[in-house]
Design a protein around this motif. Structure first.
Motif, PDB file in Angstrom:
ATOM      1  N   PHE A  96       6.685   2.248  -9.634  1.00  9.31           N
ATOM      2  CA  PHE A  96       5.514   2.540  -8.806  1.00  9.31           C
ATOM      3  C   PHE A  96       5.093   3.999  -8.838  1.00  9.31           C
ATOM      4  CE2 PHE A  96       7.630  -1.125  -6.691  1.00  9.31           C
ATOM      5  CZ  PHE A  96       6.655  -2.072  -6.945  1.00  9.31           C
ATOM      6  N   GLY A  97       5.984   4.868  -9.228  1.00  7.69           N
ATOM      7  CA  GLY A  97       5.646   6.288  -9.239  1.00  7.69           C
ATOM      8  C   GLY A  97       4.906   6.749 -10.472  1.00  7.69           C
TER       9      GLY A  97
ATOM     10  N   LYS B 101       4.924  15.425  -4.174  1.00  6.71           N
ATOM     11  CA  LYS B 101       6.072  15.150  -5.035  1.00  6.71           C
ATOM     12  C   LYS B 101       6.623  13.743  -4.842  1.00  6.71           C
ATOM     13  CE  LYS B 101       7.595  19.968  -5.394  1.00  6.71           C
ATOM     14  NZ  LYS B 101       8.712  20.921  -5.170  1.00  6.71           N
ATOM     15  N   GLU B 102       6.096  13.049  -3.837  1.00 10.68           N
ATOM     16  CA  GLU B 102       6.574  11.703  -3.594  1.00 10.68           C
ATOM     17  C   GLU B 102       5.494  10.835  -2.962  1.00 10.68           C
ATOM     18  OE1 GLU B 102       9.902  12.050  -0.949  1.00 10.68           O
ATOM     19  OE2 GLU B 102       8.651  12.324   0.817  1.00 10.68           O
ATOM     20  N   PHE B 103       5.678   9.539  -3.103  1.00  9.47           N
ATOM     21  CA  PHE B 103       4.832   8.564  -2.443  1.00  9.47           C
ATOM     22  C   PHE B 103       5.629   7.939  -1.307  1.00  9.47           C
ATOM     23  CE2 PHE B 103       3.254   8.634  -6.847  1.00  9.47           C
ATOM     24  CZ  PHE B 103       1.891   8.825  -6.621  1.00  9.47           C
ATOM     25  N   SER B 104       4.916   7.318  -0.385  1.00  9.56           N
ATOM     26  CA  SER B 104       5.573   6.641   0.725  1.00  9.56           C
ATOM     27  C   SER B 104       4.910   5.286   0.936  1.00  9.56           C
ATOM     28  CB  SER B 104       5.464   7.484   2.003  1.00  9.56           C
ATOM     29  OG  SER B 104       6.061   6.813   3.093  1.00  9.56           O
ATOM     30  N   VAL B 105       5.713   4.273   1.171  1.00  4.63           N
ATOM     31  CA  VAL B 105       5.161   2.950   1.454  1.00  4.63           C
ATOM     32  C   VAL B 105       4.536   2.971   2.843  1.00  4.63           C
ATOM     33  CG1 VAL B 105       5.668   0.499   1.736  1.00  4.63           C
ATOM     34  CG2 VAL B 105       6.851   1.823  -0.029  1.00  4.63           C
TER      35      VAL B 105
ATOM     36  N   ASP C  75       9.688   3.500   2.851  1.00  5.52           N
ATOM     37  CA  ASP C  75      10.429   3.772   1.611  1.00  5.52           C
ATOM     38  C   ASP C  75       9.750   4.890   0.817  1.00  5.52           C
ATOM     39  OD1 ASP C  75      12.238   1.831   2.197  1.00  5.52           O
ATOM     40  OD2 ASP C  75      11.512   0.365   0.743  1.00  5.52           O
ATOM     41  N   LYS C  76      10.554   5.763   0.220  1.00  2.19           N
ATOM     42  CA  LYS C  76      10.029   6.895  -0.551  1.00  2.19           C
ATOM     43  C   LYS C  76      10.143   6.613  -2.052  1.00  2.19           C
ATOM     44  CE  LYS C  76       9.464   9.177   3.290  1.00  2.19           C
ATOM     45  NZ  LYS C  76       8.116   9.354   3.867  1.00  2.19           N
ATOM     46  N   ILE C  77       9.150   7.062  -2.785  1.00  2.00           N
ATOM     47  CA  ILE C  77       9.114   6.890  -4.237  1.00  2.00           C
ATOM     48  C   ILE C  77       8.744   8.228  -4.864  1.00  2.00           C
ATOM     49  CG2 ILE C  77       8.011   5.677  -6.151  1.00  2.00           C
ATOM     50  CD1 ILE C  77       7.231   3.530  -3.945  1.00  2.00           C
ATOM     51  N   LYS C  78       9.551   8.724  -5.751  1.00  2.00           N
ATOM     52  CA  LYS C  78       9.256   9.997  -6.408  1.00  2.00           C
ATOM     53  C   LYS C  78       8.112   9.829  -7.399  1.00  2.00           C
ATOM     54  CE  LYS C  78      13.914  11.962  -6.087  1.00  2.00           C
ATOM     55  NZ  LYS C  78      15.075  12.488  -6.849  1.00  2.00           N
TER      56      LYS C  78
ATOM     57  N   LEU D 292       0.868  -1.185   0.000  1.00  2.00           N
ATOM     58  CA  LEU D 292       0.000   0.000   0.000  1.00  2.00           C
ATOM     59  C   LEU D 292       0.900   1.228   0.000  1.00  2.00           C
ATOM     60  CD1 LEU D 292      -2.767   1.402   0.259  1.00  2.00           C
ATOM     61  CD2 LEU D 292      -2.528   1.221   2.738  1.00  2.00           C
ATOM     62  N   ILE D 293       0.784   2.046  -1.037  1.00  2.00           N
ATOM     63  CA  ILE D 293       1.632   3.226  -1.221  1.00  2.00           C
ATOM     64  C   ILE D 293       0.737   4.454  -1.260  1.00  2.00           C
ATOM     65  CG2 ILE D 293       3.302   4.348  -2.745  1.00  2.00           C
ATOM     66  CD1 ILE D 293       4.005   1.523  -3.806  1.00  2.00           C
ATOM     67  N   LEU D 294       1.047   5.452  -0.452  1.00  2.00           N
ATOM     68  CA  LEU D 294       0.217   6.650  -0.373  1.00  2.00           C
ATOM     69  C   LEU D 294       1.025   7.893  -0.736  1.00  2.00           C
ATOM     70  CD1 LEU D 294      -1.723   5.978   2.950  1.00  2.00           C
ATOM     71  CD2 LEU D 294      -2.417   5.440   0.610  1.00  2.00           C
ATOM     72  N   LYS D 295       0.338   8.874  -1.276  1.00  2.00           N
ATOM     73  CA  LYS D 295       0.990  10.122  -1.663  1.00  2.00           C
ATOM     74  C   LYS D 295       1.295  10.951  -0.418  1.00  2.00           C
ATOM     75  CE  LYS D 295       0.063  12.180  -5.539  1.00  2.00           C
ATOM     76  NZ  LYS D 295      -0.554  12.967  -6.643  1.00  2.00           N
TER      77      LYS D 295
END
Length: 271
Positions: free
Chosen positions: A45-46, A19-23, A36-39, A11-14
């Motif tokens: 996933f971004g 500017k980034e998503f976070s697990v 974990d951070k995802i741009k 589950l990944i949320l903004k």
């Protein structure tokens, strides 16, 4: 995982800056960890948008959206069994609605508290010290509760009650400020436990207080903590030295104040 026979889900949320998503959560065997951070725009996933599910080598990803807003995404690890796109859409639609309602609820809570604190601002115009006093009482109450190993999930109720304990001073009449404070916040259901704390703010440890003559542990823990913190801050604010204040409070140990909490107050002040 049960519905799709998958061996892992992410589950990944903004984030708040868009500017980034976070697990936010993981289950099973997956390639990411909570935090974990995802741009935004970063593969794989971004790449989330509002156009529906997409696939990577190992995952089926589906956006979590409400109206035109992208809230995040659900990444389901592929399995030997083909996962129906309609099933994925049903799952993510359900999660999206729950997420949105949860976010809206938190926003409403913040708005309600701001509205209630406007009463404090009104009183502050007459007595500029009241807001600072309420914040000090709240901070000290939280420290005592934490030192007492009070459940962390319940400490927020003490924090809110302490911030709002002087609301009743905007009113006049026979009713105590604690009871009037409780009455003012009564329409706010999420402050129900804070209201109970305020209703019993002036119970005495020996049972001689009001409104119900509760004694010792029958008095809500938060009420005992805030009563003590409030007295300490009021005495300190009058220019008394800390040692003198503690001596005055200890004179009322067992009658007005919880002796155990007085000991904890000292530990907090020494730390």
């Amino acid at each position: 995982m049960e519905l799709t026979s998958s061996k892992g889900v992410i589950l990944i949320l903004k984030g708040s800056n868009n500017k980034e998503f976070s697990v936010h959560a993981t289950k099973g065997s997956v390639d990411l960890s909570v935090g974990d951070k995802i741009k935004v725009g970063e593969e794989p996933f971004g790449l989330v948008d509002n156009k529906g599910p997409w696939e990577t080598e190992d995952y089926i990803c589906s956006p979590l959206t409400y109206m035109e807003d992208v809230l995040g995404l659900l990444a389901i690890k592929k399995s030997e069994i083909t996962i129906s796109p309609d099933l994925i859409q049903t799952i993510t639609n359900n999660i999206s609605m729950r997420l949105y309602n949860g976010m809206l609820n938190e926003t409403l809570k913040a708005s309600y508290i701001e509205a209630v604190l406007s009463f404090v601002k009104f009183e502050e115009s007459v007595n500029p010290e009241i807001k600072a006093h309420s914040e000090r009482v709240s901070n000290l109450s939280v420290k005592i509760a934490d030192k007492s190993k009070f459940p962390k999930g319940e400490i927020s109720n003490i924090r809110f009650a302490a911030l709002l304990h002087d609301l009743g001073k905007v009113g006049k009449g026979e009713i105590s400020s604690g009871l009037l404070s409780a009455e003012i916040i009564s329409p706010l259901r999420f402050l129900k436990k804070s209201r109970n704390i305020l209703e019993h703010l002036y119970e005495n440890y020996d049972g001689s207080g009001e409104p119900d003559g509760l004694k010792e542990d029958s008095i809500p823990f938060g009420s005992r903590v805030i009563r003590l913190s409030n007295e300490f801050d009021e005495l300190i604010s009058k220019g008394n030295r800390q040692k003198e204040v503690l001596n005055k409070i200890e004179e009322k140990a067992g009658s007005i104040y919880d002796p155990g909490l007085i000991k904890t107050l000292k530990e907090v002040l020494e730390s």
